[in-house]
Scaffold this motif. Sequence first.
Motif, PDB file in Angstrom:
ATOM      1  N   ALA A  39       0.697  -1.303   0.104  1.00 48.18           N
ATOM      2  CA  ALA A  39       0.029  -0.176  -0.079  1.00 48.18           C
ATOM      3  C   ALA A  39       0.996   1.276   0.047  1.00 48.18           C
ATOM      4  CB  ALA A  39      -0.846   0.004   1.285  1.00 48.18           C
ATOM      5  N   LYS A  40       2.065   1.274   0.613  1.00 50.06           N
ATOM      6  CA  LYS A  40       2.787   2.433   0.777  1.00 50.06           C
ATOM      7  C   LYS A  40       3.533   2.647  -0.538  1.00 50.06           C
ATOM      8  CE  LYS A  40       6.368   4.655   3.649  1.00 50.06           C
ATOM      9  NZ  LYS A  40       7.148   5.020   2.368  1.00 50.06           N
ATOM     10  N   LEU A  41       4.096   1.354  -0.870  1.00 50.76           N
ATOM     11  CA  LEU A  41       4.747   1.534  -2.291  1.00 50.76           C
ATOM     12  C   LEU A  41       3.983   2.170  -3.506  1.00 50.76           C
ATOM     13  CD1 LEU A  41       7.209   0.549  -4.107  1.00 50.76           C
ATOM     14  CD2 LEU A  41       5.690  -1.439  -4.667  1.00 50.76           C
ATOM     15  N   LEU A  42       2.764   1.834  -3.488  1.00 48.99           N
ATOM     16  CA  LEU A  42       1.957   2.089  -4.634  1.00 48.99           C
ATOM     17  C   LEU A  42       1.371   3.622  -4.404  1.00 48.99           C
ATOM     18  CD1 LEU A  42       0.134  -1.129  -5.231  1.00 48.99           C
ATOM     19  CD2 LEU A  42       1.892   0.056  -6.787  1.00 48.99           C
ATOM     20  N   HIS A  43       1.130   4.003  -2.988  1.00 43.32           N
ATOM     21  CA  HIS A  43       0.800   5.252  -2.650  1.00 43.32           C
ATOM     22  C   HIS A  43       1.853   6.334  -2.982  1.00 43.32           C
ATOM     23  CE1 HIS A  43       0.216   8.987   0.015  1.00 43.32           C
ATOM     24  NE2 HIS A  43      -1.127   8.598  -0.233  1.00 43.32           N
ATOM     25  N   ASP A  44       3.158   5.932  -2.603  1.00 47.11           N
ATOM     26  CA  ASP A  44       4.233   6.837  -2.924  1.00 47.11           C
ATOM     27  C   ASP A  44       4.351   6.777  -4.093  1.00 47.11           C
ATOM     28  OD1 ASP A  44       4.269   6.954  -0.134  1.00 47.11           O
ATOM     29  OD2 ASP A  44       6.083   5.822   0.221  1.00 47.11           O
ATOM     30  N   ALA A  45       4.230   6.086  -5.028  1.00 46.97           N
ATOM     31  CA  ALA A  45       4.459   6.028  -6.547  1.00 46.97           C
ATOM     32  C   ALA A  45       3.405   6.907  -7.276  1.00 46.97           C
ATOM     33  CB  ALA A  45       4.405   4.817  -6.985  1.00 46.97           C
ATOM     34  N   GLY A  46       2.067   7.319  -6.527  1.00 50.22           N
ATOM     35  CA  GLY A  46       1.039   7.900  -6.853  1.00 50.22           C
ATOM     36  C   GLY A  46       0.120   6.958  -8.069  1.00 50.22           C
ATOM     37  N   LEU A  47       0.313   5.712  -7.714  1.00 46.63           N
ATOM     38  CA  LEU A  47      -0.797   4.681  -8.443  1.00 46.63           C
ATOM     39  C   LEU A  47      -1.698   4.149  -7.697  1.00 46.63           C
ATOM     40  CD1 LEU A  47       2.374   2.449  -9.816  1.00 46.63           C
ATOM     41  CD2 LEU A  47       0.775   3.881 -11.235  1.00 46.63           C
ATOM     42  N   ALA A  48      -3.003   4.286  -8.354  1.00 52.28           N
ATOM     43  CA  ALA A  48      -4.047   3.938  -7.658  1.00 52.28           C
ATOM     44  C   ALA A  48      -4.280   2.369  -7.651  1.00 52.28           C
ATOM     45  CB  ALA A  48      -5.360   4.763  -8.356  1.00 52.28           C
ATOM     46  N   VAL A  49      -4.912   1.713  -6.912  1.00 53.60           N
ATOM     47  CA  VAL A  49      -5.121   0.379  -6.812  1.00 53.60           C
ATOM     48  C   VAL A  49      -6.519   0.323  -7.042  1.00 53.60           C
ATOM     49  CG1 VAL A  49      -5.529  -1.740  -5.657  1.00 53.60           C
ATOM     50  CG2 VAL A  49      -3.435  -0.184  -5.028  1.00 53.60           C
ATOM     51  N   THR A  50      -6.866  -0.092  -8.347  1.00 55.72           N
ATOM     52  CA  THR A  50      -8.188  -0.312  -9.177  1.00 55.72           C
ATOM     53  C   THR A  50      -8.939  -1.406  -8.409  1.00 55.72           C
ATOM     54  OG1 THR A  50      -7.160  -1.574 -10.923  1.00 55.72           O
ATOM     55  CG2 THR A  50      -7.436   0.900 -11.338  1.00 55.72           C
ATOM     56  N   THR A  51      -8.517  -2.729  -8.071  1.00 54.47           N
ATOM     57  CA  THR A  51      -9.082  -3.584  -7.601  1.00 54.47           C
ATOM     58  C   THR A  51      -8.437  -4.714  -6.921  1.00 54.47           C
ATOM     59  OG1 THR A  51      -9.014  -5.260  -9.374  1.00 54.47           O
ATOM     60  CG2 THR A  51     -10.842  -3.789  -9.530  1.00 54.47           C
ATOM     61  N   LEU A  52      -8.827  -5.401  -5.849  1.00 52.99           N
ATOM     62  CA  LEU A  52      -8.097  -6.795  -5.464  1.00 52.99           C
ATOM     63  C   LEU A  52      -8.589  -7.887  -5.889  1.00 52.99           C
ATOM     64  CD1 LEU A  52      -5.607  -7.514  -3.730  1.00 52.99           C
ATOM     65  CD2 LEU A  52      -7.339  -7.566  -1.839  1.00 52.99           C
ATOM     66  N   CYS A  53      -7.969  -8.809  -6.337  1.00 54.19           N
ATOM     67  CA  CYS A  53      -8.489  -9.928  -6.645  1.00 54.19           C
ATOM     68  C   CYS A  53      -7.658 -11.169  -5.974  1.00 54.19           C
ATOM     69  CB  CYS A  53      -8.296 -10.337  -8.054  1.00 54.19           C
ATOM     70  SG  CYS A  53      -9.319 -11.691  -9.013  1.00 54.19           S
ATOM     71  N   ARG A  54      -8.261 -12.180  -5.471  1.00 49.05           N
ATOM     72  CA  ARG A  54      -9.607 -12.541  -5.546  1.00 49.05           C
ATOM     73  C   ARG A  54     -10.280 -12.898  -4.016  1.00 49.05           C
ATOM     74  NH1 ARG A  54      -9.274 -17.624  -5.283  1.00 49.05           N
ATOM     75  NH2 ARG A  54      -7.649 -18.959  -6.573  1.00 49.05           N
ATOM     76  N   GLY A  55     -11.540 -12.767  -3.673  1.00 48.18           N
ATOM     77  CA  GLY A  55     -12.263 -13.328  -2.900  1.00 48.18           C
ATOM     78  C   GLY A  55     -13.134 -14.492  -3.472  1.00 48.18           C
ATOM     79  N   GLY A  56     -14.040 -14.914  -2.540  1.00 44.55           N
ATOM     80  CA  GLY A  56     -14.906 -15.934  -3.225  1.00 44.55           C
ATOM     81  C   GLY A  56     -14.929 -17.467  -2.764  1.00 44.55           C
ATOM     82  N   PHE A  57     -14.957 -18.377  -3.533  1.00 42.98           N
ATOM     83  CA  PHE A  57     -14.879 -19.824  -3.352  1.00 42.98           C
ATOM     84  C   PHE A  57     -15.760 -20.164  -2.036  1.00 42.98           C
ATOM     85  CE2 PHE A  57     -11.475 -19.265  -6.294  1.00 42.98           C
ATOM     86  CZ  PHE A  57     -11.427 -20.424  -6.900  1.00 42.98           C
ATOM     87  N   PHE A  58     -17.087 -19.794  -2.423  1.00 50.08           N
ATOM     88  CA  PHE A  58     -18.074 -19.905  -1.394  1.00 50.08           C
ATOM     89  C   PHE A  58     -18.859 -21.082  -1.447  1.00 50.08           C
ATOM     90  CE2 PHE A  58     -18.293 -15.069  -2.249  1.00 50.08           C
ATOM     91  CZ  PHE A  58     -17.537 -14.809  -1.290  1.00 50.08           C
ATOM     92  N   THR A  59     -18.710 -22.011  -2.287  1.00 55.49           N
ATOM     93  CA  THR A  59     -19.458 -23.247  -2.356  1.00 55.49           C
ATOM     94  C   THR A  59     -19.360 -24.498  -1.706  1.00 55.49           C
ATOM     95  OG1 THR A  59     -18.197 -23.867  -4.371  1.00 55.49           O
ATOM     96  CG2 THR A  59     -19.917 -22.289  -4.844  1.00 55.49           C
ATOM     97  N   ALA A  60     -18.379 -24.356  -0.942  1.00 56.14           N
ATOM     98  CA  ALA A  60     -18.311 -25.621   0.092  1.00 56.14           C
ATOM     99  C   ALA A  60     -19.509 -25.878   0.802  1.00 56.14           C
ATOM    100  CB  ALA A  60     -17.063 -25.428   0.979  1.00 56.14           C
ATOM    101  N   ILE A  61     -19.819 -27.122   1.161  1.00 52.13           N
ATOM    102  CA  ILE A  61     -20.977 -27.837   1.944  1.00 52.13           C
ATOM    103  C   ILE A  61     -20.437 -27.799   3.391  1.00 52.13           C
ATOM    104  CG2 ILE A  61     -22.489 -29.575   2.247  1.00 52.13           C
ATOM    105  CD1 ILE A  61     -22.422 -30.130  -0.791  1.00 52.13           C
ATOM    106  N   ASP A  62     -19.118 -28.600   3.204  1.00 48.86           N
ATOM    107  CA  ASP A  62     -18.554 -28.938   4.790  1.00 48.86           C
ATOM    108  C   ASP A  62     -18.716 -27.586   5.824  1.00 48.86           C
ATOM    109  OD1 ASP A  62     -17.056 -30.505   6.666  1.00 48.86           O
ATOM    110  OD2 ASP A  62     -15.901 -28.948   6.380  1.00 48.86           O
TER     111      ASP A  62
END
Length: 265
Positions: A39-62
Amino acid sequence: MTVKQLSLPELADACLELGVPGVGLWRAPVQEYGVEAAAKLLHDAGLAVTTLCRGGFFTAIDPTERAEALADNRRAIDEAATLGTDTLVLVSGGLPAGSKDLYGARERIADALTELGPYAEKHGVRLAIEPLHPMYAADRCVVSTLTQALDLAERFPAHQVGVAVDTYHIWWDDNAPAQIARAGAGGRIHTFQLADWTTPLPEGVLNGRGQIGDGSIDMREWRTYVEAAGYTGPIEVELFNDALWARDGREVLAETAARFVEHAA
């Protein structure tokens, strides 16, 4: 991931050199580098973080597996907030071993979103359900169309849950343009991603996303649909491609930027 051969500092330098204003990040390299350090590296570089990937994998039954998935997604939301992005992209998960119940799997996604939506909102993060091409339905994502993604997302407020529009996964679907309009009308297009469709697909199919302009997809047409729906956010290029990963990362990034201008701008 388009240039995963570059370290995060190398990626930041290359983006600045090319005038690329933002980056969509994946969790594994960010965790390896350190979330706060990234976060510091990209903020200091002036770069926006557009998205983060990935969350999910919600389908387990256990129950234990489901609890672990929810905990991991809360961590992903925390990471997104630390990085300063408002969007966590979700790959929802495939069929559990031995199951053939697509409907039940999709309902378990809705159950997870019921818990995670308010948590994400509290942290200023939106969840973006990404439909994946049907070839991934068994093992990776039972959400295969924008229609299915929106049917899930619309159970929740738009500031909690929306969709990711990715050309690679939806270009074949003649209902997709109307669904993009539907998503835009509801304020649910949370990210727009480009990758081309090239054949033959590689073994395992995961790393078959083609460089822009090498395949069958009219990128400018899809951009027109998304912008007509009111989307004004960042456009990401996300390529999983072994041949690109084997090349010099700065060269690939420069080529990708040039292809974007040629085929999508």
